[in-house]
Motif scaffolding. Structure first.
Motif, PDB file in Angstrom:
ATOM      1  N   PHE A  65       0.870  -1.179   0.000  1.00  0.00           N
ATOM      2  CA  PHE A  65       0.000   0.000   0.000  1.00  0.00           C
ATOM      3  C   PHE A  65       0.900   1.219   0.000  1.00  0.00           C
ATOM      4  O   PHE A  65       1.707   1.399   0.910  1.00  0.00           O
ATOM      5  N   PRO A  73      -8.181   1.597   0.567  1.00  0.00           N
ATOM      6  CA  PRO A  73      -7.633   1.097   1.829  1.00  0.00           C
ATOM      7  C   PRO A  73      -8.420  -0.091   2.384  1.00  0.00           C
ATOM      8  O   PRO A  73      -7.849  -0.944   3.054  1.00  0.00           O
ATOM      9  N   HIS A  76      -7.101  -3.127   0.664  1.00  0.00           N
ATOM     10  CA  HIS A  76      -5.791  -3.448   1.226  1.00  0.00           C
ATOM     11  C   HIS A  76      -5.944  -4.188   2.557  1.00  0.00           C
ATOM     12  O   HIS A  76      -5.264  -5.198   2.793  1.00  0.00           O
ATOM     13  N   TYR A 136      -6.583   7.365   5.177  1.00  0.00           N
ATOM     14  CA  TYR A 136      -6.704   7.066   3.750  1.00  0.00           C
ATOM     15  C   TYR A 136      -8.128   6.907   3.242  1.00  0.00           C
ATOM     16  O   TYR A 136      -8.338   6.718   2.051  1.00  0.00           O
TER      17      TYR A 136
END
Length: 152
Positions: A65, A73, A76, A136
């Motif tokens: 990331f 995010p 991820h 994020y």
């Protein structure tokens, strides 16, 4: 009290101070101003009584990331969770594995952000996850997406 011993001791202390100052003077200003990063703690506060090692193969499987726009995010974190659950060592709590492994897949801007977090401020995986998502995927982004959906 022996004066000769006392004088010898003073002379040796003075020589030690002069030698120490000479060694310190050999460092450049840049070297003196640079922080000692080797001993600085991370933001994640991990219990040191739980001793396990993250293997190279495990770290290599973690999704990267970089913190740039366009990378989700949530995706991820899902991929990160899948690898951590699948490669968890026996007898080690999943939370400890995630906390210890979390810094490794971070790259570029995300790694810089991670090192800027206050040392020792994170003690649980949920806290780490919330801070990561706030950075994020902030609430303002959710509000903008909601407006776009309502506009359709």
């Amino acid at each position: 009290m022996d004066l000769e011993i006392e004088n010898t001791l003073r002379r040796l202390r003075k020589e030690a101070r002069v030698n120490t100052m000479a060694v310190e003077r050999q460092q450049t200003l840049k070297e003196l101003a640079a922080p000692n990063v080797e001993n600085q703690p991370l933001c994640i506060n991990i219990d040191n009584n739980i001793n396990f090692e993250l293997k190279y193969g495990f770290i290599h499987l973690l999704p990267t990331f970089n913190g740039l726009a366009g990378k989700n995010p949530y995706t991820h974190l899902k991929e990160f969770h899948m690898v951590c659950v699948g490669m968890k060592p026996n007898g080690v709590d999943e939370e400890h594995v995630k906390l210890k492994a979390f810094p490794f897949p971070l790259k570029r801007v995300a790694k810089t952000w991670f090192f800027s977090i206050l040392p020792g401020s994170i003690g649980t995986w949920n806290a780490m996850k919330m801070i990561f998502l706030e950075k994020y995927f902030p609430v303002s982004r959710v509000a903008n997406i909601r407006k776009e959906i309502c506009g359709i």
